[in-house]
Every structure is written in structure tokens, then in C-alpha cells.
Design a protein around this motif. Sequence first.
Motif, mmCIF file in Angstrom:
data_model
loop_
_atom_site.group_PDB
_atom_site.id
_atom_site.type_symbol
_atom_site.label_atom_id
_atom_site.label_comp_id
_atom_site.label_asym_id
_atom_site.label_seq_id
_atom_site.Cartn_x
_atom_site.Cartn_y
_atom_site.Cartn_z
ATOM 1 N N ASN A 90 0.822 -1.203 0.000
ATOM 2 C CA ASN A 90 0.000 0.000 0.000
ATOM 3 C C ASN A 90 0.854 1.250 0.000
ATOM 4 O O ASN A 90 2.061 1.198 0.251
ATOM 5 N N ALA A 91 0.201 2.386 -0.252
ATOM 6 C CA ALA A 91 0.839 3.692 -0.114
ATOM 7 C C ALA A 91 0.049 4.521 0.880
ATOM 8 O O ALA A 91 -1.183 4.440 0.919
ATOM 9 N N VAL A 92 0.750 5.300 1.677
ATOM 10 C CA VAL A 92 0.128 6.307 2.532
ATOM 11 C C VAL A 92 0.400 7.656 1.890
ATOM 12 O O VAL A 92 1.551 7.976 1.578
ATOM 13 N N ALA A 93 -0.668 8.436 1.683
ATOM 14 C CA ALA A 93 -0.544 9.730 1.009
ATOM 15 C C ALA A 93 -0.884 10.843 1.987
ATOM 16 O O ALA A 93 -2.045 11.194 2.158
ATOM 17 N N PRO A 94 0.122 11.416 2.635
ATOM 18 C CA PRO A 94 -0.135 12.512 3.574
ATOM 19 C C PRO A 94 -0.477 13.810 2.844
ATOM 20 O O PRO A 94 -0.187 13.976 1.651
ATOM 21 N N GLY A 95 -1.079 14.729 3.596
ATOM 22 C CA GLY A 95 -1.183 16.099 3.132
ATOM 23 C C GLY A 95 0.105 16.824 3.494
ATOM 24 O O GLY A 95 1.198 16.264 3.343
ATOM 25 N N VAL A 96 -0.007 18.029 4.001
ATOM 26 C CA VAL A 96 1.180 18.773 4.418
ATOM 27 C C VAL A 96 1.614 18.262 5.793
ATOM 28 O O VAL A 96 0.820 18.242 6.733
#
Length: 258
Positions: A180-186
Motif C-alpha cells: 500500500n501507499a500512505v498519502a499525507p497532506g502537508v
Amino acid sequence: MPRTHLVTGAASGIGRATAALLRARGHTVIGADLKGSDICADLSTPKGRGELVLGARELTGGGLDTVIACAGIARFDPLTVKVNHFGAVATLEGLRPLLAAGTDPRAVVIGSIDSVHPADPAIVEAALAGDEETAVAAARAAVDRGEGHLVYSSSKAAVSRWVRRAAPTADWAGAGIPLNAVAPGVVLTTMTRPMLDDPEMRLLVERSVPMPLHGHARPEQIAPLVAWLTSPENTHVTGQIVFADGGADAVLRGDGTW
């Protein structure tokens, strides 16, 4: 049960926070970074990628339970594509045989909310084709025509699409390895601090990544999600780009799910 994790980008940001959390939970963590880690390797180069795999084999005896690819940079420079896409993919592919020898193996790469922003198709398609030379040339061309901002978003779009393609395959799902990938914001790190300290850049960042839930995140707030995705509890989540972005994706894309 204690597990053995390998974390790239372990010297700072989300990588450091994740390594600290896992160690606090009693796990063994092998850190990898440019310097100051168990494995010192430059993931922008084939040589460094090979050194990472060799070092992991030597330190683990041939088996890993999780790989967490956090190493990344945000520059208007072709180096960004070399690290964020090719370095991450080489990490995951190179260490996959060690995961296959582990217990309840899991893998995560750090993506970004920027993966939903405009990207350069030439960079993305070359990256997905595994053509590093062409991808770097396309990134250099984007910089030369004043569109260097597309390099980072393209690198994250490419690695996110790679996760979607690879996760259901025999090498990953077929081998019992969620990917999986984790996609953070800022996230408040040394990488983002210069932008946020500049009033004009901060306004631009907040417009492009609106985060209505709790605002900007600290690395320690992203680490628990990474830890869960790489835990034995995660039996069926795979091929997902999990946004940890304070609602930015929902604001930017509305009710469209794909």
C-alpha cells in the motif's frame, strides 16, 4: 510478537517517527538513510539501491517482516524522480524476496496528496515503464520550461500508480504481501518548513492542499497508520493509496472516488 522492519528515510520526518514508534512497541527496526543509519545508501543511484539490498540481507540473515519506503525529497529537480519513484520501487522490489521469507510480510511506500495534482504525463509514463533515463530527461525538460513544480507531483503519481499495478500480482498479493501507499497532506518536517515559513508560499500551500481536519500534520500523526498497514492485523488492505491528509483529497476531488 516482535517483528523486523526496514525503514528508509529513517533519519528524519515520517521515517524517523515511524521507526521510533515501532521501536517503542518492541520491534526491531533497521534504518536506512544517506547517513547516520544502520544502512547508509543513496537511493538516487543504482549503486546505492544495491547497497541497501545487500545491507538488509547482511543485517537480517535473509528475512524481513516489513519494508517501509519513506525516503523522499521535494525539489524542482530530476533527482526527485530518481529518489521518489525509482528509489522507492527499487527498495520494494529489491527487498521483496526478504519479505517473502518473513512472517506476515507487509510493505508500504509514502506517497502524497500531490499525486492528485497535475502531473507531467511524459515523466509518469516513462517512470511506469521503468525507463529512468527518459523519465529524468522529461523531468529536466519540465524544469527548463518553467514547470519544475510538476516533477514532485509526477514522481508521487507514478509511484502510486505502480503500487496499484503491483499489489494484485503474484509477486505481492499472490505471495501474501499487502502493498500500500500512505498519502499525507502537508506534514511539518524540515522539508516543508521553508515553504511554510514564507507567508506567500504558505498561502499557496494552503490553497493547493486544504486540510479542514486539524490542519497540518506532524510526522508522529502519520506513523500509526503506517504501523497498522504493516501489522499482521492488516490482512486484506492492499493496492490502496490511503490519504492521511486532513480531508484535502475530499475537498479537491469532491465526491468522485476515482
